[in-house]
Design an enzyme around this catalytic site. Structure first.
Site, PDB file in Angstrom:
ATOM      1  CB  SER A  12      -6.071   0.157  -0.017  1.00 26.19           C
ATOM      2  OG  SER A  12      -5.657  -0.035   1.095  1.00 26.19           O
ATOM      3  CG  HIS A  60     -10.030  -2.019  -0.624  1.00 27.94           C
ATOM      4  ND1 HIS A  60     -10.486  -3.180  -0.711  1.00 27.94           N
ATOM      5  CD2 HIS A  60      -8.780  -2.341   0.379  1.00 27.94           C
ATOM      6  CE1 HIS A  60      -9.998  -4.121  -0.410  1.00 27.94           C
ATOM      7  NE2 HIS A  60      -8.885  -3.827   0.204  1.00 27.94           N
ATOM      8  CG  MET A  73      -4.877  -5.667   8.122  1.00 28.57           C
ATOM      9  SD  MET A  73      -3.276  -5.251   7.525  1.00 28.57           S
ATOM     10  CE  MET A  73      -3.512  -5.004   6.041  1.00 28.57           C
ATOM     11  CG  HIS A  86      -9.784  -7.109   2.634  1.00 26.07           C
ATOM     12  ND1 HIS A  86      -8.442  -6.856   1.599  1.00 26.07           N
ATOM     13  CD2 HIS A  86      -9.833  -8.171   2.582  1.00 26.07           C
ATOM     14  CE1 HIS A  86      -7.911  -7.973   1.720  1.00 26.07           C
ATOM     15  NE2 HIS A  86      -8.751  -8.949   2.068  1.00 26.07           N
ATOM     16  CG  MET A 126      -7.171  -8.998   5.194  1.00 24.30           C
ATOM     17  SD  MET A 126      -5.828  -7.882   4.589  1.00 24.30           S
ATOM     18  CE  MET A 126      -6.948  -6.314   4.697  1.00 24.30           C
ATOM     19  CG  MET A 185      -5.681 -11.490  -0.954  1.00 31.11           C
ATOM     20  SD  MET A 185      -6.426  -9.621  -0.707  1.00 31.11           S
ATOM     21  CE  MET A 185      -4.687  -8.935  -0.392  1.00 31.11           C
ATOM     22  N   GLY A 225      -1.820  -8.331   4.597  1.00 30.19           N
ATOM     23  CA  GLY A 225      -1.184  -8.058   5.677  1.00 30.19           C
ATOM     24  C   GLY A 225      -0.565  -6.533   5.662  1.00 30.19           C
ATOM     25  CG  PHE A 226       2.514  -6.003   5.464  1.00 25.37           C
ATOM     26  CD1 PHE A 226       2.813  -5.044   6.715  1.00 25.37           C
ATOM     27  CD2 PHE A 226       2.729  -7.233   5.750  1.00 25.37           C
ATOM     28  CE1 PHE A 226       3.104  -5.784   8.009  1.00 25.37           C
ATOM     29  CE2 PHE A 226       3.034  -7.873   6.915  1.00 25.37           C
ATOM     30  CZ  PHE A 226       3.127  -7.205   8.107  1.00 25.37           C
ATOM     31  N   GLY A 227       0.531  -3.089   2.801  1.00 28.65           N
ATOM     32  CA  GLY A 227       0.564  -2.386   1.706  1.00 28.65           C
ATOM     33  C   GLY A 227       1.933  -2.319   1.027  1.00 28.65           C
ATOM     34  N   GLY A 228       2.120  -1.681  -0.182  1.00 28.50           N
ATOM     35  CA  GLY A 228       3.432  -1.616  -1.007  1.00 28.50           C
ATOM     36  C   GLY A 228       4.077  -2.721  -1.258  1.00 28.50           C
ATOM     37  CG  ASP A 239      -6.315  -5.691  -2.072  1.00 31.77           C
ATOM     38  OD1 ASP A 239      -5.576  -4.775  -2.260  1.00 31.77           O
ATOM     39  OD2 ASP A 239      -6.973  -5.888  -0.988  1.00 31.77           O
ATOM     40  N   GLY A 240      -3.586  -5.745  -4.374  1.00 30.68           N
ATOM     41  CA  GLY A 240      -2.277  -5.809  -4.009  1.00 30.68           C
ATOM     42  C   GLY A 240      -1.348  -5.701  -5.197  1.00 30.68           C
ATOM     43  N   GLY A 260      -3.407   0.899  -3.182  1.00 33.31           N
ATOM     44  CA  GLY A 260      -3.291   1.768  -2.015  1.00 33.31           C
ATOM     45  C   GLY A 260      -1.944   2.668  -2.076  1.00 33.31           C
ATOM     46  CB  SER A 261       1.701   2.133  -2.299  1.00 33.02           C
ATOM     47  OG  SER A 261       1.775   0.981  -3.156  1.00 33.02           O
TER      48      SER A 261
END
Ligand code: DX5
Ligand code: ZN
Length: 232
Positions: A9, A34, A38, A67, A69, A138, A143-146, A180-181, A202-203
């Site tokens: 991501s 990805h 947002m 993606h 959002m 999800m 809304g946020f990575g990590g 995802d997440g 992502g992270s």
């Protein structure tokens, strides 16, 4: 090794060097990119739009999974399709007319996907499997990575896997199942064993900080995911 896809991501990439970051993760073995969009309305954060998608497109040939959002959804689909999206996914709650939105995406020759938040029921899929190319579950609130992986997602992955296998047995058509997440090298095997075939990270990937680090994480994720898929 069974076929699995790792989709880094861009949310966790260095935005000042986005093109290079895309090129580096793809040379490190990423199968997809990805692209998290947002709008500070559907989710409490703001990222990038179609111009940025168009700008990174020349940096790789791999499929870009957009993606969305955002809410409303339909107005921006033509712009993302024209900017080079291969997949466009949107959240069930963000479209008033899910069937129309899925058809709109496909009318541009782009593959369409439906996204389920942790609390969103799977019943939205009941009448739409024919119009869906990808289901995205999800495993965090968007809304946020990590953020940390929400464990109840595993049960949901198993349930979607059952539905998609039954659908493939009936129609011969394969629908992808993406998660995802909070996906990391140490939980990806379990997620794969539950039935996912496509993994956003992502992270976990960009946190590795260098092209060699990206390669190391992506390789470890692929090996673990393939082991998990083989256990199913
Ligand atoms: C969250 C985004 C995710 C996020 C994943 O709203 O949709 O794609 O960037 O990041 P990690 O892998 O760090 O959870
Ligand atoms: Zn995402």
């Amino acid at each position: 090794m069974q076929r699995c896809r790792i989709a880094p991501s861009i949310l966790s990439a260095d935005f000042a060097r986005l093109g290079e970051e895309v090129r580096d993760v793809v040379s490190a073995g990423a199968d997809w990119i990805h692209f998290d969009v947002m709008d500070n309305h559907y989710v409490p954060n703001l990222t990038v739009g179609p111009q940025v998608l168009k700008a990174i497109r020349p940096y790789s040939d791999v499929p870009v999974d957009v993606h969305l959002m955002i809410e409303p959804v339909d107005e921006l689909i033509p712009a993302f399709a024209k900017a080079g999206a291969d997949y466009i996914t949107f959240h069930c709650e963000a479209s008033r007319h899910i069937d129309r939105t899925l058809q709109l995406i496909r009318s541009f020759g782009v593959k369409a996907g439906l996204v389920f938040n942790p609390a969103t029921p799977l019943s939205y899929l009941d009448y739409e499997l024919d119009n869906v190319d990808l289901v995205l579950l999800m495993s965090v609130n968007p809304g946020f990575g990590g953020q940390s992986f929400i464990p109840s997602t595993l049960e949901k992955v198993c349930e979607v896997r059952r539905r998609l296998d039954a659908y493939r047995a009936q129609t011969g058509r394969e629908i992808l199942l993406e998660v995802d997440g909070g996906v990391k090298p140490d939980n990806i095997a379990q997620i794969a064993e539950a039935g996912a075939d496509t993994f956003v990270a992502g992270s976990a990937v960009f946190g590795a900080g260098s092209p060699e680090g990206y390669r190391d994480v992506i390789t470890r994720m692929k090996v673990a995911a393939s082991e998990g898929m083989a256990k199913k």
